[in-house]
Design a protein around this motif. Structure first.
Motif, PDB file in Angstrom:
ATOM      1  N   ALA A  87       0.981  -1.128  -0.117  1.00  6.35           N
ATOM      2  CA  ALA A  87       0.084   0.100  -0.103  1.00  6.35           C
ATOM      3  C   ALA A  87       0.754   1.138   0.297  1.00  6.35           C
ATOM      4  CB  ALA A  87      -1.018   0.023   1.197  1.00  6.35           C
ATOM      5  N   ILE A  88       0.224   2.331  -0.202  1.00  6.07           N
ATOM      6  CA  ILE A  88       0.730   3.646  -0.230  1.00  6.07           C
ATOM      7  C   ILE A  88      -0.143   4.779   0.480  1.00  6.07           C
ATOM      8  CG2 ILE A  88       1.411   5.466  -1.617  1.00  6.07           C
ATOM      9  CD1 ILE A  88       2.012   3.775  -3.784  1.00  6.07           C
ATOM     10  N   ALA A 111       0.679   8.388 -12.749  1.00  9.40           N
ATOM     11  CA  ALA A 111       0.937   7.172 -11.969  1.00  9.40           C
ATOM     12  C   ALA A 111      -0.005   6.470 -11.503  1.00  9.40           C
ATOM     13  CB  ALA A 111       2.229   7.571 -11.417  1.00  9.40           C
ATOM     14  N   VAL A 112      -0.719   7.261 -10.754  1.00 13.61           N
ATOM     15  CA  VAL A 112      -1.985   6.605 -10.072  1.00 13.61           C
ATOM     16  C   VAL A 112      -3.006   6.038 -10.668  1.00 13.61           C
ATOM     17  CG1 VAL A 112      -3.791   7.255  -8.110  1.00 13.61           C
ATOM     18  CG2 VAL A 112      -1.441   7.908  -7.663  1.00 13.61           C
ATOM     19  N   ALA A 113      -3.110   6.531 -11.997  1.00 10.08           N
ATOM     20  CA  ALA A 113      -4.158   6.240 -12.733  1.00 10.08           C
ATOM     21  C   ALA A 113      -3.798   4.632 -13.139  1.00 10.08           C
ATOM     22  CB  ALA A 113      -3.942   6.993 -14.127  1.00 10.08           C
ATOM     23  N   ASP A 114      -2.544   4.321 -13.205  1.00  6.54           N
ATOM     24  CA  ASP A 114      -2.159   2.764 -13.460  1.00  6.54           C
ATOM     25  C   ASP A 114      -1.855   2.076 -12.183  1.00  6.54           C
ATOM     26  OD1 ASP A 114      -2.215   3.414 -16.282  1.00  6.54           O
ATOM     27  OD2 ASP A 114      -0.408   4.215 -16.345  1.00  6.54           O
ATOM     28  N   ALA A 115      -2.219   2.642 -10.953  1.00  8.99           N
ATOM     29  CA  ALA A 115      -1.671   2.136 -10.000  1.00  8.99           C
ATOM     30  C   ALA A 115      -2.293   0.552  -9.477  1.00  8.99           C
ATOM     31  CB  ALA A 115      -1.927   2.964  -8.828  1.00  8.99           C
ATOM     32  N   THR A 116      -1.712  -0.366  -9.053  1.00  8.95           N
ATOM     33  CA  THR A 116      -2.382  -1.545  -8.532  1.00  8.95           C
ATOM     34  C   THR A 116      -2.373  -1.913  -7.195  1.00  8.95           C
ATOM     35  OG1 THR A 116      -0.473  -2.832  -8.782  1.00  8.95           O
ATOM     36  CG2 THR A 116      -1.614  -2.560 -10.977  1.00  8.95           C
ATOM     37  N   VAL A 117      -1.796  -0.883  -6.285  1.00 10.74           N
ATOM     38  CA  VAL A 117      -1.552  -1.204  -4.992  1.00 10.74           C
ATOM     39  C   VAL A 117      -2.933  -0.291  -4.440  1.00 10.74           C
ATOM     40  CG1 VAL A 117       0.480  -1.750  -4.793  1.00 10.74           C
ATOM     41  CG2 VAL A 117       0.046   0.647  -4.444  1.00 10.74           C
ATOM     42  N   LEU A 130      -3.356  18.022  14.002  1.00 12.74           N
ATOM     43  CA  LEU A 130      -4.430  18.420  14.479  1.00 12.74           C
ATOM     44  C   LEU A 130      -5.543  17.421  15.048  1.00 12.74           C
ATOM     45  CD1 LEU A 130      -3.465  21.219  13.248  1.00 12.74           C
ATOM     46  CD2 LEU A 130      -5.779  21.593  12.633  1.00 12.74           C
ATOM     47  N   HIS A 131      -5.703  16.380  14.383  1.00 11.70           N
ATOM     48  CA  HIS A 131      -6.513  15.189  14.168  1.00 11.70           C
ATOM     49  C   HIS A 131      -5.964  14.000  14.644  1.00 11.70           C
ATOM     50  CE1 HIS A 131      -9.811  18.180  12.797  1.00 11.70           C
ATOM     51  NE2 HIS A 131      -8.808  18.384  12.066  1.00 11.70           N
ATOM     52  N   THR A 132      -4.894  13.776  15.617  1.00 13.49           N
ATOM     53  CA  THR A 132      -4.103  12.558  15.696  1.00 13.49           C
ATOM     54  C   THR A 132      -4.788  11.354  15.832  1.00 13.49           C
ATOM     55  OG1 THR A 132      -2.581  14.056  16.745  1.00 13.49           O
ATOM     56  CG2 THR A 132      -2.503  11.564  17.114  1.00 13.49           C
ATOM     57  N   ASP A 133      -5.891  11.324  16.722  1.00 13.57           N
ATOM     58  CA  ASP A 133      -6.686  10.187  17.007  1.00 13.57           C
ATOM     59  C   ASP A 133      -7.469   9.665  15.785  1.00 13.57           C
ATOM     60  OD1 ASP A 133      -5.753  10.068  19.703  1.00 13.57           O
ATOM     61  OD2 ASP A 133      -7.424  10.802  20.607  1.00 13.57           O
ATOM     62  N   ASP A 134      -8.076  10.615  15.305  1.00 12.10           N
ATOM     63  CA  ASP A 134      -9.256  10.284  14.070  1.00 12.10           C
ATOM     64  C   ASP A 134      -8.248   9.921  12.790  1.00 12.10           C
ATOM     65  OD1 ASP A 134     -11.295  10.804  15.426  1.00 12.10           O
ATOM     66  OD2 ASP A 134     -11.692  12.582  14.557  1.00 12.10           O
ATOM     67  N   TYR A 135      -6.787  10.754  12.687  1.00 12.24           N
ATOM     68  CA  TYR A 135      -6.030  10.446  11.516  1.00 12.24           C
ATOM     69  C   TYR A 135      -5.558   8.641  11.571  1.00 12.24           C
ATOM     70  CZ  TYR A 135      -2.103  11.238   8.336  1.00 12.24           C
ATOM     71  OH  TYR A 135      -1.310  11.467   7.430  1.00 12.24           O
ATOM     72  N   MET A 136      -5.064   8.636  13.070  1.00 12.13           N
ATOM     73  CA  MET A 136      -4.638   7.110  13.288  1.00 12.13           C
ATOM     74  C   MET A 136      -5.647   5.908  13.143  1.00 12.13           C
ATOM     75  SD  MET A 136      -2.099   8.279  16.652  1.00 12.13           S
ATOM     76  CE  MET A 136      -1.956   6.474  16.871  1.00 12.13           C
ATOM     77  N   ALA A 137      -6.840   6.248  13.675  1.00 14.40           N
ATOM     78  CA  ALA A 137      -7.904   5.453  13.290  1.00 14.40           C
ATOM     79  C   ALA A 137      -8.268   5.280  11.958  1.00 14.40           C
ATOM     80  CB  ALA A 137      -9.200   5.826  14.057  1.00 14.40           C
ATOM     81  N   ILE A 138      -8.220   6.070  11.077  1.00 15.61           N
ATOM     82  CA  ILE A 138      -8.534   5.935   9.665  1.00 15.61           C
ATOM     83  C   ILE A 138      -7.304   5.235   9.009  1.00 15.61           C
ATOM     84  CG2 ILE A 138      -8.420   7.127   7.259  1.00 15.61           C
ATOM     85  CD1 ILE A 138      -9.955   9.350   8.749  1.00 15.61           C
ATOM     86  N   GLU A 139      -6.095   5.404   9.416  1.00 17.29           N
ATOM     87  CA  GLU A 139      -4.956   4.915   8.811  1.00 17.29           C
ATOM     88  C   GLU A 139      -4.815   3.158   9.175  1.00 17.29           C
ATOM     89  OE1 GLU A 139      -0.900   7.027   8.318  1.00 17.29           O
ATOM     90  OE2 GLU A 139      -0.635   5.922  10.351  1.00 17.29           O
ATOM     91  N   LYS A 140      -5.136   3.273  10.634  1.00 16.37           N
ATOM     92  CA  LYS A 140      -5.296   1.687  11.061  1.00 16.37           C
ATOM     93  C   LYS A 140      -6.243   1.247   9.960  1.00 16.37           C
ATOM     94  CE  LYS A 140      -5.588  -0.958  15.389  1.00 16.37           C
ATOM     95  NZ  LYS A 140      -6.561  -2.210  14.696  1.00 16.37           N
ATOM     96  N   ALA A 141      -7.382   1.472  10.085  1.00 16.47           N
ATOM     97  CA  ALA A 141      -8.434   0.526   9.429  1.00 16.47           C
ATOM     98  C   ALA A 141      -7.813   0.194   8.137  1.00 16.47           C
ATOM     99  CB  ALA A 141      -9.728   1.433   9.294  1.00 16.47           C
ATOM    100  N   PHE A 142      -7.306   1.400   7.302  1.00 16.91           N
ATOM    101  CA  PHE A 142      -6.850   1.092   5.963  1.00 16.91           C
ATOM    102  C   PHE A 142      -5.877  -0.098   5.834  1.00 16.91           C
ATOM    103  CE2 PHE A 142      -3.647   2.262   3.039  1.00 16.91           C
ATOM    104  CZ  PHE A 142      -4.175   2.072   1.734  1.00 16.91           C
ATOM    105  N   LEU A 143      -4.835   0.017   6.952  1.00 11.92           N
ATOM    106  CA  LEU A 143      -3.876  -0.870   6.910  1.00 11.92           C
ATOM    107  C   LEU A 143      -4.001  -2.238   7.537  1.00 11.92           C
ATOM    108  CD1 LEU A 143      -0.651   1.571   8.352  1.00 11.92           C
ATOM    109  CD2 LEU A 143      -1.233   0.467   5.896  1.00 11.92           C
ATOM    110  N   LYS A 192      -6.849  -3.417   6.738  1.00 11.16           N
ATOM    111  CA  LYS A 192      -7.434  -3.987   5.213  1.00 11.16           C
ATOM    112  C   LYS A 192      -6.613  -4.848   4.447  1.00 11.16           C
ATOM    113  CE  LYS A 192      -9.762  -1.020   3.059  1.00 11.16           C
ATOM    114  NZ  LYS A 192     -10.685   0.057   2.836  1.00 11.16           N
ATOM    115  N   VAL A 193      -5.492  -3.835   4.174  1.00  8.71           N
ATOM    116  CA  VAL A 193      -4.614  -3.977   3.075  1.00  8.71           C
ATOM    117  C   VAL A 193      -3.588  -5.376   3.531  1.00  8.71           C
ATOM    118  CG1 VAL A 193      -4.985  -1.950   1.937  1.00  8.71           C
ATOM    119  CG2 VAL A 193      -3.168  -2.207   3.508  1.00  8.71           C
TER     120      VAL A 193
END
Length: 271
Positions: free
Chosen positions: A151-152, A203-209, A254-267, A269-270
């Motif tokens: 992932a990126i 580049a992202v138009a051709d991304a597979t990750v 500014l949004h440490t907890d929410d930012y980390m929660a989103i990042e954690k859910a994404f990671l 999953k992947v």
């Protein structure tokens, strides 16, 4: 030193505390050669054998420990190993020319190759970038990333080197039609690189990750419209989150907890 000005000054103590926390970790200095013969350095922080590896790429005239102070600590505490890259022409890495991700994207590919050689074919790698580093890691997405890159994660990326140069010219109240060709020619003649030769959007138009993008809507340096443009190039692969009140590269602070929660859910999953 941390950035100053509106949107930064009120968070100065928090940013300095984040930097101090990361600086307290024991690091191993590592080095690799770039494709054009430079010595590139990084700081590796080991957490556990067999853990995922997060390769983190800082921004324009940034510092690895500053730009990823909070983010790196969060990844370390999640159990990941971390490699903080010092970009060419920054800190202790070689080179004198910053190419806005055009050559740096190949440097990231070299770091990925290094990681696979060192940690084996089973290593799971996530590429992280902020600002120019974010555009850089996104511009690797069509370079044939190996399967170890899962992932990126990109924070406030610009859509292309050409776009950010033109936006900067506009912000200075100068004519783009006159100034951009001069900057483009200067980069070609003195820097030996073509500002038009790479684009995060293309580049992202051709991304597979899978790709996670975060961006502050109050960013006056890299407009969040650039992240929207990148996301729209491949909506099946890109997850985009915008923060209404964050200036450039400040969404995490500014949004440490929410930012980390989103990042954690994404990671989660992947990975």
């Amino acid at each position: 030193e941390v950035p100053t000005g509106q949107g930064y000054d009120e968070y100065r103590d928090k940013m300095l505390a984040m930097i101090d926390e990361l600086a307290a970790y024991k690091v191993e200095t590592v080095a690799i050669p770039s494709a054009d013969g430079l010595v590139l350095l990084g700081k590796y922080i080991h957490v556990a054998d067999g853990a995922p590896l997060d390769i983190m790429v800082h921004g324009y005239r940034g510092l690895a420990v500053r730009d990823f102070s909070g983010g790196a600590v969060a990844r370390i505490k999640s159990g990941h190993n971390v490699l903080l890259v010092e970009q060419r022409a920054h800190e202790h890495s070689g080179g004198h020319v910053i190419t806005f991700g055009i050559r740096e994207r190949f440097d990231v590919m070299r770091w990925v190759d290094y990681a696979v050689r060192r940690f084996g074919n089973d290593v799971k790698i996530v590429l992280f970038g902020v600002s120019m580093g974010a555009a850089t890691v996104l511009m690797t997405s069509n370079l044939g990333l190996p399967p170890q890159v899962k992932a990126i994660c990109a924070d406030c990326p610009y859509s292309s080197p050409a776009d950010i140069i033109k936006n900067t010219i506009r912000s200075l109240k100068l004519p783009v039609w006159l100034c951009y060709p001069l900057v483009w020619l200067g980069a070609l003649v003195w820097g030996h690189f073509n500002l038009s030769s790479a684009s995060a959007v293309k580049a992202v138009a051709d991304a597979t990750v899978p790709i996670l993008i975060m961006h502050g809507m109050s960013d006056s340096f890299v407009p969040c419209e650039m992240s929207k443009k990148i996301a729209s190039a491949n909506p099946d692969k890109v997850e985009l989150h915008l923060w209404s009140d964050a200036v450039h590269a400040m969404s995490f602070v500014l949004h440490t907890d929410d930012y980390m929660a989103i990042e954690k859910a994404f990671l989660d999953k992947v990975l």
